[in-house]
Design an enzyme around this catalytic site. Structure first.
Site, PDB file in Angstrom:
ATOM      1  N   ASP A 118       0.618  -1.276   0.088  1.00 40.46           N
ATOM      2  CA  ASP A 118      -0.014  -0.083  -0.046  1.00 40.46           C
ATOM      3  C   ASP A 118       0.805   1.301  -0.067  1.00 40.46           C
ATOM      4  OD1 ASP A 118      -1.336  -2.110   1.366  1.00 40.46           O
ATOM      5  OD2 ASP A 118      -2.449  -1.051   1.555  1.00 40.46           O
ATOM      6  N   HIS A 175     -10.408   0.745  -0.340  1.00 37.42           N
ATOM      7  CA  HIS A 175     -10.575   2.251  -0.029  1.00 37.42           C
ATOM      8  C   HIS A 175     -10.673   2.686  -1.999  1.00 37.42           C
ATOM      9  CE1 HIS A 175      -9.935   3.141   3.807  1.00 37.42           C
ATOM     10  NE2 HIS A 175      -8.789   3.395   3.733  1.00 37.42           N
TER      11      HIS A 175
HETATM   12 FE   LIG Z   1      -3.785   0.599   2.604  1.00 36.76          FE
HETATM   13 FE   LIG Z   2      -6.944  -1.368   3.264  1.00 38.62          FE
END
Ligand SMILES: [Fe+2]
Ligand SMILES: [Fe+2]
Length: 258
Positions: free
Chosen positions: A8, A68
């Site tokens: 991420d 998200h």
């Molecule tokens: Fe994340």
């Molecule tokens: Fe996440």
């Protein structure tokens, strides 16, 4: 086949960290494929067309997402048209984007699958059944398969790893932003790790400014979150696999930006 998976990427600092360290990792490890989780790429939450393009321009072959994925409406059309970016496959059918894709380099085809857990995060269908259905679809279309299992619960990710052992090249976890120490090749030949971590500020609380996170925990009031800019690191794994699609090694890469 060597595959680099970067966890991420959080905000502008995460993108700058990726930009500065990806060339180093390319030179050091010569990966055939680079896959990046971009669910926090835009301001720490979600992704936009601009930030996705930026990551692809850095040389990512594919971008995976997570809970998200749909934060920014402007990216919905892009998710429908750009085949190199995928959102969790077990989200509602008909919602923007796709859940798996195939990217090709020098005649080698890598199937990339994004799944969401169901414990403490939301999904429309079980990631286990969804993975089975997708693997049937990819059977003749991919030489290797990478699964990014975006989930909160360690148990759900460990279970999926075992469920997919011997059927995919790598099953890697994301979402918690904290790297786990359990990376290994499972007996069937699937490279596994419960969480790869994040590419962002280790000086914050999973990417958020620590004073703000502490304030929210301490007072339970509505504190606005901003992305931390303290002590950026890149977290990734490098997976090596044979022509039979089975992994032979998985290495954890945790690099400070400076
Ligand atoms: Fe994340
Ligand atoms: Fe996440």
């Amino acid at each position: 086949m060597k595959l680099l998976f970067v966890a991420d990427v959080v905000g502008g600092l995460g993108r700058r960290t990726l930009a500065s360290l990806l060339p180093v990792l390319r030179e050091r490890h010569e990966p055939d494929f680079v896959v990046v989780n971009g669910e926090n790429a835009a301001g720490g939450v979600g992704i936009t067309r601009k930030t996705a393009t930026e990551i692809l321009d850095l040389g990512a072959d594919a971008i995976t997402l997570g809970n998200h994925a749909y934060r920014h409406r402007e990216v919905y059309g892009y998710l429908d048209t750009e085949e190199r970016i995928i959102r969790p496959a077990n989200y509602p059918k008909g919602s923007p984007g796709r859940g798996h894709t195939v990217v090709e380099r020098d005649g080698v085809r890598l199937g990339v699958v994004n799944l969401s857990g169901m414990l403490f995060v939301q999904a429309a269908r079980s990631p286990f059944a969804e993975a089975d259905a997708i693997l049937a679809d990819l059977r003749d279309r991919a030489d290797h398969v990478l699964v990014d299992m975006h989930a909160e619960a360690t148990s759900e990710k460990v279970a999926l790893g075992w469920h997919l052992d011997g059927r995919v090249t790598a099953c890697v976890g994301t979402h918690t932003h904290v790297p786990t120490a359990d990376f290994r090749v499972l007996p069937g030949g699937t490279a596994y790790i419960t969480d790869v971590g994040m590419t962002g500020a280790r000086g914050g609380v999973i990417g958020v400014k620590r004073e703000q996170a502490i304030e929210r925990f301490r007072t339970m009031t509505n504190v606005k979150f901003e992305t931390s800019d303290e002590d950026p690191w890149l977290n990734a794994v490098l997976v090596e696999a044979g022509e039979d699609g089975r992994a032979v090694s998985i290495e954890q890469l945790l690099l400070p930006a400076s």
